[in-house]
Write an enzyme that holds these catalytic residues in place. Structure first.
Site, PDB file in Angstrom:
ATOM      1  N   ASN A 170       0.814  -1.228   0.000  1.00  0.00           N
ATOM      2  CA  ASN A 170       0.000   0.000   0.000  1.00  0.00           C
ATOM      3  C   ASN A 170       0.842   1.271   0.000  1.00  0.00           C
ATOM      4  OD1 ASN A 170       0.262  -0.976   2.998  1.00  0.00           O
ATOM      5  ND2 ASN A 170      -0.038   1.231   3.105  1.00  0.00           N
ATOM      6  N   TYR A 194      17.408  -3.480  13.152  1.00  0.00           N
ATOM      7  CA  TYR A 194      17.006  -3.447  11.734  1.00  0.00           C
ATOM      8  C   TYR A 194      17.978  -4.303  10.912  1.00  0.00           C
ATOM      9  CZ  TYR A 194      15.869  -1.564   7.089  1.00  0.00           C
ATOM     10  OH  TYR A 194      15.510  -1.438   5.755  1.00  0.00           O
TER      11      TYR A 194
HETATM   12  N1  LIG Z   1      13.527   2.997   1.566  1.00  0.00           N
HETATM   13  C1  LIG Z   1      14.775   2.552   1.594  1.00  0.00           C
HETATM   14  O1  LIG Z   1      15.751   3.315   1.414  1.00  0.00           O
HETATM   15  C2  LIG Z   1      15.064   1.096   1.818  1.00  0.00           C
HETATM   16  C3  LIG Z   1      16.392   0.660   1.775  1.00  0.00           C
HETATM   17  C4  LIG Z   1      16.666  -0.697   1.966  1.00  0.00           C
HETATM   18  C5  LIG Z   1      15.628  -1.580   2.181  1.00  0.00           C
HETATM   19  N2  LIG Z   1      14.333  -1.128   2.245  1.00  0.00           N
HETATM   20  C6  LIG Z   1      13.278  -2.107   2.479  1.00  0.00           C
HETATM   21  O2  LIG Z   1      12.259  -1.930   1.521  1.00  0.00           O
HETATM   22  C7  LIG Z   1      11.022  -2.438   2.041  1.00  0.00           C
HETATM   23  C8  LIG Z   1       9.910  -1.444   1.760  1.00  0.00           C
HETATM   24  O3  LIG Z   1      10.168  -0.285   2.531  1.00  0.00           O
HETATM   25  P1  LIG Z   1       9.777   1.192   2.048  1.00  0.00           P
HETATM   26  O4  LIG Z   1      11.013   1.995   2.077  1.00  0.00           O
HETATM   27  O5  LIG Z   1       8.947   1.119   0.823  1.00  0.00           O
HETATM   28  O6  LIG Z   1       8.905   1.679   3.301  1.00  0.00           O
HETATM   29  P2  LIG Z   1       7.361   2.138   3.413  1.00  0.00           P
HETATM   30  O7  LIG Z   1       7.024   3.085   2.358  1.00  0.00           O
HETATM   31  O8  LIG Z   1       7.165   2.529   4.835  1.00  0.00           O
HETATM   32  O9  LIG Z   1       6.597   0.777   3.096  1.00  0.00           O
HETATM   33  C9  LIG Z   1       6.612  -0.275   4.030  1.00  0.00           C
HETATM   34  C10 LIG Z   1       5.345  -1.072   3.873  1.00  0.00           C
HETATM   35  O10 LIG Z   1       5.327  -2.089   4.889  1.00  0.00           O
HETATM   36  C11 LIG Z   1       4.065  -2.009   5.537  1.00  0.00           C
HETATM   37  N3  LIG Z   1       4.057  -2.493   6.915  1.00  0.00           N
HETATM   38  C12 LIG Z   1       4.623  -1.933   8.002  1.00  0.00           C
HETATM   39  N4  LIG Z   1       4.304  -2.634   9.095  1.00  0.00           N
HETATM   40  C13 LIG Z   1       3.506  -3.654   8.698  1.00  0.00           C
HETATM   41  C14 LIG Z   1       2.839  -4.703   9.364  1.00  0.00           C
HETATM   42  N5  LIG Z   1       2.886  -4.856  10.703  1.00  0.00           N
HETATM   43  N6  LIG Z   1       2.101  -5.576   8.632  1.00  0.00           N
HETATM   44  C15 LIG Z   1       2.012  -5.429   7.298  1.00  0.00           C
HETATM   45  N7  LIG Z   1       2.594  -4.438   6.608  1.00  0.00           N
HETATM   46  C16 LIG Z   1       3.346  -3.565   7.304  1.00  0.00           C
HETATM   47  C17 LIG Z   1       3.725  -0.534   5.506  1.00  0.00           C
HETATM   48  O11 LIG Z   1       2.384  -0.328   5.836  1.00  0.00           O
HETATM   49  P3  LIG Z   1       1.898   1.090   6.458  1.00  0.00           P
HETATM   50  O12 LIG Z   1       1.701   1.979   5.288  1.00  0.00           O
HETATM   51  O13 LIG Z   1       0.636   0.731   7.156  1.00  0.00           O
HETATM   52  O14 LIG Z   1       2.984   1.580   7.361  1.00  0.00           O
HETATM   53  C18 LIG Z   1       4.086  -0.220   4.075  1.00  0.00           C
HETATM   54  O15 LIG Z   1       3.082  -0.646   3.200  1.00  0.00           O
HETATM   55  C19 LIG Z   1      11.280  -2.713   3.524  1.00  0.00           C
HETATM   56  O16 LIG Z   1      11.484  -4.094   3.710  1.00  0.00           O
HETATM   57  C20 LIG Z   1      12.560  -1.963   3.813  1.00  0.00           C
HETATM   58  O17 LIG Z   1      13.296  -2.534   4.876  1.00  0.00           O
HETATM   59  C21 LIG Z   1      14.038   0.195   2.057  1.00  0.00           C
END
Ligand SMILES: NC(=O)c1ccc[n+]([C@@H]2O[C@H](COP(=O)([O-])OP(=O)(O)OC[C@H]3O[C@@H](n4cnc5c(N)ncnc54)[C@H](OP(=O)(O)O)[C@@H]3O)[C@@H](O)[C@H]2O)c1
Length: 291
Positions: free
Chosen positions: A21, A176
């Site tokens: 989402n 993390y």
């Molecule tokens: N952004 C970066 O620079 C980066 C770098 C390395 C790795 N990552 C990885 O990429 C992935 C996506 O992250 P993102 O950066 O896109 O962050 P994001 O925009 O915050 O998206 C994270 C998603 O996970 C969902 N989520 C959180 N807690 C949850 C729960 N208890 N049950 C089900 N869903 C849950 C969030 O839902 P809500 O909207 O309800 O919070 C959101 O849809 C993660 O695994 C992160 O560790 C990101």
């Protein structure tokens, strides 16, 4: 990037994306919808999921997108989601374990586990186990675990996996990193146990999302926001998940770690330890059975 003939053979293929989402998950959902997939986005809030479905339909003109309520911090919710998915779909072609949280203070999941370990890893461990029959029903299933370059700093502390040592011993960045190392070890062990499924993991790059604005102290959130102009656009964060989902180059490849440029990289030394991968799997089975 466009892969030849993919539209014709992909029309009916189903992909489930956790955390679909928002952020990288929603961007990945959009690209796969544009490529003709049936896309199921999973998340913890029905309101957010409905809004994301409407946005994805509007942006792509496709209506083959649905949602699945799945709070990865609750084993009960994961079981319910897997049951519901099993009732709605006979097979799952691609599972993208993308959802993630970052927090710098100790928080616990509904089941009493340290939140980052619970959401980023353990909930996905359970969800994947429960969906294996649907993945095995697909002709060429793939599992994609979204890890991070942070895993290079991670260790697995079996005495403090779930926050047992309390707030004084808590380091959010270390927790993390541990959860992201667990993603890589999980990928390795999945590939060993289920060689017919192409299971790989990735670092998406440093991507302009709200991950570090949601559950962090104000100063950390401010730092993340100030750094955003230097981050990759959210849609670029979808490049490697989409590559691992679609590329014929990944056929027969499993247990590997890819970076944001879709290059296969050597993960950390700990991430390459087969005994550690096996032990983490066994401990995880016990943890999910405890609840
Ligand atoms: N952004 C970066 O620079 C980066 C770098 C390395 C790795 N990552 C990885 O990429 C992935 C996506 O992250 P993102 O950066 O896109 O962050 P994001 O925009 O915050 O998206 C994270 C998603 O996970 C969902 N989520 C959180 N807690 C949850 C729960 N208890 N049950 C089900 N869903 C849950 C969030 O839902 P809500 O909207 O309800 O919070 C959101 O849809 C993660 O695994 C992160 O560790 C990101």
């Amino acid at each position: 990037m466009f892969y030849a003939n993919e539209l014709s053979c992909m029309r009916q293929r189903t992909v489930l994306i956790t955390g679909g989402n928002d952020g990288i998950g929603r961007a990945t959902a959009q690209v796969l919808l544009e490529r003709g997939f049936r896309v199921v986005i999973a998340g913890r809030s029905v309101e957010k999921l409905r809004a994301a479905v409407a946005m994805l339909q509007h942006r792509t003109g496709q209506d083959t997108v649905e949602y699945l309520l799945c709070d990865l911090s609750s084993n009960k919710s994961v079981h319910q989601a897997a049951d519901e998915f099993g009732q709605r779909f006979s097979q799952l072609d691609i599972l993208i374990n993308n959802a993630g949280v970052f927090t710098n203070e100790l928080r616990y999941s509904a089941d009493g586990f340290e939140l980052q370990f619970a959401v980023n890893y353990l909930g996905h461990f359970l969800l994947t186990q429960r969906l294996l029959p649907r993945l095995q029903a697909a002709p060429a299933a793939r599992i994609i675990n979204v890890s991070s370059v942070a895993h290079y700093h991670g260790t697995i502390d079996f005495d403090n996996l779930c926050g047992e040592q309390g707030p004084a011993a808590y380091d959010g960045l270390q927790a993390y990193a541990q959860s992201k190392l667990a993603n890589v070890l999980f990928t390795r062990e999945l590939a060993r146990r289920y060689p017919r499924i192409e299971s790989n993991c990735l670092h998406p790059g440093v991507v302009r999302t709200r991950i570090a604005n949601k559950n962090t102290h104000w100063y950390f959130s401010l730092l993340w926001t100030l750094y955003k102009p230097f981050m990759r656009p959210t849609r670029c964060g979808a490049s490697t998940p989409v590559y691992l989902a679609l590329s014929p180059e990944v056929k027969g490849v499993a247990g590997r770690y890819f970076d944001e440029l879709q290059c296969c990289r050597k993960p950390s030394e700990l991430a390459r330890d087969p005994e550690l991968a096996r032990e983490l799997w066994e401990v995880s089975e016990q943890l999910v059975d405890m609840v």
